[in-house]
Design a protein around this motif. Structure first.
Motif, PDB file in Angstrom:
ATOM      1  N   VAL A 121       5.098   6.574  21.466  1.00  0.00           N
ATOM      2  CA  VAL A 121       3.823   6.875  21.271  1.00  0.00           C
ATOM      3  C   VAL A 121       3.692   6.598  19.936  1.00  0.00           C
ATOM      4  O   VAL A 121       4.393   6.940  18.852  1.00  0.00           O
ATOM      5  CB  VAL A 121       3.805   8.546  21.449  1.00  0.00           C
ATOM      6  CG1 VAL A 121       2.365   9.032  21.047  1.00  0.00           C
ATOM      7  CG2 VAL A 121       4.069   8.777  22.906  1.00  0.00           C
ATOM      8  N   THR A 122       2.192   6.318  19.433  1.00  0.00           N
ATOM      9  CA  THR A 122       1.826   6.033  18.241  1.00  0.00           C
ATOM     10  C   THR A 122       1.368   7.605  17.760  1.00  0.00           C
ATOM     11  O   THR A 122       0.389   8.228  18.369  1.00  0.00           O
ATOM     12  CB  THR A 122       0.662   5.071  18.165  1.00  0.00           C
ATOM     13  OG1 THR A 122       0.751   3.964  18.433  1.00  0.00           O
ATOM     14  CG2 THR A 122       0.225   4.954  16.741  1.00  0.00           C
ATOM     15  N   ALA A 123       1.619   7.825  16.415  1.00  0.00           N
ATOM     16  CA  ALA A 123       1.171   9.245  15.701  1.00  0.00           C
ATOM     17  C   ALA A 123       0.526   8.672  14.347  1.00  0.00           C
ATOM     18  O   ALA A 123       1.581   7.928  13.724  1.00  0.00           O
ATOM     19  CB  ALA A 123       2.335   9.993  15.776  1.00  0.00           C
ATOM     20  N   THR A 150      -4.769  -6.978  11.093  1.00  0.00           N
ATOM     21  CA  THR A 150      -4.419  -7.090  12.340  1.00  0.00           C
ATOM     22  C   THR A 150      -4.933  -6.278  13.155  1.00  0.00           C
ATOM     23  O   THR A 150      -5.544  -6.140  14.324  1.00  0.00           O
ATOM     24  CB  THR A 150      -2.900  -6.979  12.641  1.00  0.00           C
ATOM     25  OG1 THR A 150      -2.409  -8.102  11.700  1.00  0.00           O
ATOM     26  CG2 THR A 150      -2.458  -7.394  14.029  1.00  0.00           C
ATOM     27  N   LYS A 151      -5.279  -4.906  12.604  1.00  0.00           N
ATOM     28  CA  LYS A 151      -5.904  -3.897  13.433  1.00  0.00           C
ATOM     29  C   LYS A 151      -6.772  -3.056  12.304  1.00  0.00           C
ATOM     30  O   LYS A 151      -6.436  -2.373  11.487  1.00  0.00           O
ATOM     31  CB  LYS A 151      -4.870  -2.849  14.094  1.00  0.00           C
ATOM     32  CG  LYS A 151      -5.312  -1.785  14.848  1.00  0.00           C
ATOM     33  CD  LYS A 151      -4.187  -0.883  15.506  1.00  0.00           C
ATOM     34  CE  LYS A 151      -4.880   0.119  16.282  1.00  0.00           C
ATOM     35  NZ  LYS A 151      -3.714   0.922  16.871  1.00  0.00           N
ATOM     36  N   THR A 152      -7.941  -3.244  12.766  1.00  0.00           N
ATOM     37  CA  THR A 152      -9.023  -2.777  11.523  1.00  0.00           C
ATOM     38  C   THR A 152      -9.412  -1.339  12.135  1.00  0.00           C
ATOM     39  O   THR A 152      -9.978  -0.545  11.437  1.00  0.00           O
ATOM     40  CB  THR A 152     -10.081  -3.710  11.219  1.00  0.00           C
ATOM     41  OG1 THR A 152     -10.532  -3.942  12.853  1.00  0.00           O
ATOM     42  CG2 THR A 152      -9.518  -4.777  10.777  1.00  0.00           C
ATOM     43  N   GLY A 184       2.005  -1.137  10.516  1.00  0.00           N
ATOM     44  CA  GLY A 184       1.134  -1.537   9.487  1.00  0.00           C
ATOM     45  C   GLY A 184       1.031  -2.196   8.197  1.00  0.00           C
ATOM     46  O   GLY A 184       1.587  -1.651   7.338  1.00  0.00           O
ATOM     47  N   GLY A 185       0.800  -3.535   8.144  1.00  0.00           N
ATOM     48  CA  GLY A 185       1.031  -4.077   6.928  1.00  0.00           C
ATOM     49  C   GLY A 185       2.350  -4.424   6.654  1.00  0.00           C
ATOM     50  O   GLY A 185       2.458  -4.627   5.140  1.00  0.00           O
ATOM     51  N   ILE A 186       3.265  -4.364   7.469  1.00  0.00           N
ATOM     52  CA  ILE A 186       4.759  -4.557   6.885  1.00  0.00           C
ATOM     53  C   ILE A 186       5.227  -5.733   7.175  1.00  0.00           C
ATOM     54  O   ILE A 186       4.833  -6.447   8.098  1.00  0.00           O
ATOM     55  CB  ILE A 186       5.689  -3.489   7.595  1.00  0.00           C
ATOM     56  CG1 ILE A 186       5.253  -1.969   7.456  1.00  0.00           C
ATOM     57  CG2 ILE A 186       7.176  -3.658   7.268  1.00  0.00           C
ATOM     58  CD1 ILE A 186       5.672  -1.091   8.263  1.00  0.00           C
ATOM     59  N   ASN A 187       5.882  -6.397   6.147  1.00  0.00           N
ATOM     60  CA  ASN A 187       6.275  -8.072   6.207  1.00  0.00           C
ATOM     61  C   ASN A 187       7.679  -8.047   5.516  1.00  0.00           C
ATOM     62  O   ASN A 187       8.203  -6.847   4.869  1.00  0.00           O
ATOM     63  CB  ASN A 187       5.308  -8.770   5.558  1.00  0.00           C
ATOM     64  CG  ASN A 187       4.877  -8.267   4.065  1.00  0.00           C
ATOM     65  OD1 ASN A 187       5.748  -8.144   3.311  1.00  0.00           O
ATOM     66  ND2 ASN A 187       3.680  -8.146   3.812  1.00  0.00           N
ATOM     67  N   VAL A 238      11.061  -1.060  11.627  1.00  0.00           N
ATOM     68  CA  VAL A 238       9.610  -1.217  11.129  1.00  0.00           C
ATOM     69  C   VAL A 238       9.005  -2.093  12.438  1.00  0.00           C
ATOM     70  O   VAL A 238       9.788  -2.784  12.901  1.00  0.00           O
ATOM     71  CB  VAL A 238       9.601  -2.303   9.950  1.00  0.00           C
ATOM     72  CG1 VAL A 238       9.949  -1.522   8.751  1.00  0.00           C
ATOM     73  CG2 VAL A 238      10.214  -3.577  10.106  1.00  0.00           C
ATOM     74  N   ALA A 239       7.785  -1.965  12.719  1.00  0.00           N
ATOM     75  CA  ALA A 239       7.442  -2.216  13.890  1.00  0.00           C
ATOM     76  C   ALA A 239       6.211  -3.616  13.125  1.00  0.00           C
ATOM     77  O   ALA A 239       5.157  -3.098  12.283  1.00  0.00           O
ATOM     78  CB  ALA A 239       6.417  -1.618  14.665  1.00  0.00           C
ATOM     79  N   VAL A 240       6.360  -4.705  13.839  1.00  0.00           N
ATOM     80  CA  VAL A 240       5.141  -5.688  12.876  1.00  0.00           C
ATOM     81  C   VAL A 240       4.676  -6.499  13.926  1.00  0.00           C
ATOM     82  O   VAL A 240       5.472  -6.805  14.954  1.00  0.00           O
ATOM     83  CB  VAL A 240       6.278  -6.680  11.813  1.00  0.00           C
ATOM     84  CG1 VAL A 240       7.047  -5.883  10.975  1.00  0.00           C
ATOM     85  CG2 VAL A 240       7.236  -7.467  12.554  1.00  0.00           C
TER      86      VAL A 240
HETATM   87  N1  3NM Z   1      -0.811  -0.275  15.293  1.00  0.00           N
HETATM   88  P1  3NM Z   1       0.724  -5.974  11.056  1.00  0.00           P
HETATM   89  S1  3NM Z   1      -1.348  -1.046  13.063  1.00  0.00           S
HETATM   90  C1  3NM Z   1      -0.714  -2.615  16.514  1.00  0.00           C
HETATM   91  O1  3NM Z   1      -1.349   2.016  12.817  1.00  0.00           O
HETATM   92  C2  3NM Z   1      -1.122  -1.836  15.497  1.00  0.00           C
HETATM   93  O2  3NM Z   1      -1.152   2.348  14.984  1.00  0.00           O
HETATM   94  C3  3NM Z   1      -1.190   0.227  14.286  1.00  0.00           C
HETATM   95  O3  3NM Z   1      -0.105  -5.383  12.507  1.00  0.00           O
HETATM   96  C4  3NM Z   1      -1.317   1.620  13.925  1.00  0.00           C
HETATM   97  O4  3NM Z   1       2.130  -5.985  11.363  1.00  0.00           O
HETATM   98  C5  3NM Z   1      -1.142  -2.249  14.043  1.00  0.00           C
HETATM   99  O5  3NM Z   1       0.382  -7.492  11.452  1.00  0.00           O
HETATM  100  C6  3NM Z   1      -1.315  -3.725  13.562  1.00  0.00           C
HETATM  101  O6  3NM Z   1       0.073  -5.421   9.989  1.00  0.00           O
HETATM  102  C7  3NM Z   1       0.155  -3.890  12.835  1.00  0.00           C
END
Ligand code: 3NM
Ligand code: MG
Length: 594
Positions: A121-123, A150-152, A184-187, A238-240
């Motif tokens: 789940v996203t929180a 990626t997600k605005t 979010g914005g992780i690299n 991290v999720a990217v």
């Molecule tokens: N969910 P990137 S931010 C799919 O905040 C997604 O829940 C987000 O993309 C949230 O790794 C996001 O290119 C996009 O920044 C993340």
């Protein structure tokens, strides 16, 4: 069948839009390359995220992706679509679903998918995080950490302090065992510090306070519940999206991300520099030192300063530039005064470089330059000193503090009481801020008028340090310094009132600290053993060494008969800085102990 244990360190979320994927590439191609061209285990879990695709296309893609994820033992989930997950699981091409706050709830999804399914789940708020755990989520995705193209339509950009807040709430509600990743914005350039800085770790006294609160609230029966120790909660990974999906070489990006996340988990706060970990290996563990560093450590750091000629890159205002540059030269550093963010990447790559951000004259333009420079120095693994000049004075500056603090990892924050307080308050939620402001108001000393007492100052410094996981210096008649855990604390009280009569000396202290921190990080490579390297490559010790040099030199200068006032003080101060530094390099620390 029990659920397999999942390695959440690197969590790949797919995206098939051309802007992310690049022309002529498909999701299965990129995911295939990421798996095939990286060591097994680099990617621990994958989510197919398609916002505009039909069920049948998604099923076909899941089948293709599972050919890579299945043999690698990485679960494959589908975003939002419980119906697609049911069908794909029946075919053995999917292991679960990831749900947003607007999707079907966890409990319903669980009934549809069964106990074996992995449901995430996203929180983005504390309440959402705790509710998702209570409802039976297998893991949480916390975000948004940083604004991302990626997600605005994200709800909240929370930064690493927001992540800490959610982890803290999870732990406090008894869900510390539920894995959490952030997104979010992780690299590859920020993953290490996000893992390290996003983790929540309570200070010893914070535990006491919370324990006391529990006892009060529950009366006599509370005593037995106090024993439950809050051990904090780290991020699991991290999720990217774009860091892998947009990478020219998705395998190399995955490999690097896995390395960075591992380092973020294993390295303590003093192990932030890429140089030493690659030299001494990641097995080095830091043994906590207590209080001030020894004279011999200070001496070795100052010798390093003398031998290294660190580069001190100052982004600062016109008034301060001249004296800061002269002070840099006096302590053996090489100053570069450049306010251009565009130059930062090149400067960060020079040997023994460090950045000083002096927020003295903040404009929209300078702020953009600071952010660009922070990213460049973080990417190069080089230290950053932040001087939040006049932070509390205006709304513009308070906002600038937030922007700077969320732009990247800062190694040392240095400021006076008001400035440090502002930085501390800027990282709190509205509710927490109101509470903290009331607390701080109570702690103001009776005679000191507008100042906090010693206990409140030291607590403020330690709390900010532990939260931001960086060294914090609160300057004043007595300077308070905390290491990045909030556990080691030192005071320095050697300065001279003359310093207050010359413009730019306070700001120049930041320049000196950049030089000692950079020199210490570089010099540790030359130390014979990892243990010794640890003691020298310690920003806390390096900061104390720099402060001691600065304040002792000022006191020595002010006491000389030729010094009649602020005008004659400056040249003698420069002489003393240079002399004390050279004496230390030759093993003579007599100036530091009279
Ligand atoms: N969910 P990137 S931010 C799919 O905040 C997604 O829940 C987000 O993309 C949230 O790794 C996001 O290119 C996009 O920044 C993340
Ligand atoms: Mg969703």
């Amino acid at each position: 069948m029990p659920k397999p244990t999942v390695d959440y360190s690197v969590y790949l979320v797919t995206d098939s839009t051309a802007a992310v994927l690049g022309p002529g590439r498909t999701v299965p191609e990129v995911v295939g390359a990421a798996f095939t061209n990286s060591p097994k285990g680099s990617i621990g879990i994958v989510q197919l995220r398609e916002k505009n695709s039909d069920a049948r296309t998604m099923l076909a893609t899941l089948a293709e992706l599972h050919a890579f994820t299945g043999p690698a033992g990485a679960p494959l989930l589908v975003n939002d679509r419980v119906d697609v997950a049911v069908a794909a699981m029946a075919r053995g091409h999917c292991e679960g679903v990831h749900l947003g706050q607007e999707d079907i709830g966890v409990a319903t999804a669980r009934r549809m998918l069964g106990d074996d399914a992995i449901i995430g789940v996203t929180a983005s708020t504390v309440d959402e995080a705790v509710a998702a755990c209570r409802d039976g989520a297998d893991y949480l995705g916390l975000g948004t950490v940083f604004a991302t193209p990626t997600k605005t339509n994200t709800k909240h950009v929370v930064g690493t302090t927001g992540i800490q807040r959610m982890l803290k709430a999870m732990a406090a509600a008894g869900y510390g065992h539920i894995p959490a990743v952030c997104i979010g914005g992780i690299n590859t350039s920020n993953a290490r510090r996000v893992i390290f800085q996003g983790g929540y770790l309570p200070l010893p006294e914070e535990e006491d306070e919370e324990a006391a609160g529990t006892t009060e609230a529950t009366g006599t029966t509370g005593a037995s519940t106090v024993a439950q120790r809050n051990t904090g909660k780290k991020l699991d990974g991290v999720a990217v999206v774009s860091a892998i999906m947009s990478a020219a070489d998705p395998g190399a990006a995955s490999t690097l991300l896995a390395d960075e996340v591992r380092l973020g988990k294993t390295e303590g706060p003093t192990k932030f520099y890429k140089s030493t970990s690659s030299i001494h290996g990641s097995a080095v563990t830091s043994s906590p030192l207590s209080g001030s560093p020894s004279t011999s450590t200070v001496q070795r750091i100052l010798r390093a300063l003398n031998d290294t000629t660190p580069l001190s890159h100052n982004m600062t205002n016109l008034v301060v530039q001249n004296i800061a540059a002269n002070i840099a030269l006096a302590v053996g550093a090489s100053p570069i005064m450049s306010n251009s963010g565009k130059e930062a990447a090149d400067l960060a790559r020079l040997p023994a470089s460090a950045l000083v951000i002096n927020m003295g004259t903040v404009t929209a333009e300078s702020l953009a330059n600071y952010v660009q420079a922070i990213r460049a120095y973080n990417a190069a693994g080089r230290p950053i000193i932040f001087d939040p000049v006049g932070a509390g004075a205006t709304v513009v500056r308070r906002e600038a503090v937030k922007t700077i603090m969320s732009a990247g990892y800062i190694d040392v924050i240095k400021g006076n009481e008001g400035e440090i307080q502002t930085v501390y308050l800027s990282g709190l939620s509205d509710e927490e801020r109101t509470k903290a402001e009331a607390g701080l108001a109570q702690q103001r000393g009776v005679d000191g008028g507008n100042t906090l007492d010693a206990v409140a100052r030291s607590r403020l410094v330690r709390r900010l340090a532990a939260r931001e996981k960086c060294v914090v210096v609160l300057t004043g008649e007595v300077d308070y310094v905390s290491d990045a855990t909030g556990e080691r604390m030192a005071t320095v009280a050697e300065g001279h009132p003359m310093l207050g009569q010359v413009t730019g000396t306070g700001c120049s202290l930041g320049t000196v600290l950049s030089a000692t921190v950079a020199a210490a990080a570089t010099a540790s490579i030359r130390e014979a053993t990892p243990q010794r390297a640890d003691k020298v490559n310690d920003p806390f010790s390096a900061v104390i060494a720099g402060m001691l040099l600065f304040e002792r030199a000022a006191a020595r200068a002010a006491s000389q008969p030729v010094v009649k006032g602020p005008g004659s003080f400056v040249p003698v101060f420069l002489d003393e800085l240079s002399r004390c530094r050279r004496m230390a390099a030759q093993g003579d620390m007599s100036w530091a102990s009279d």
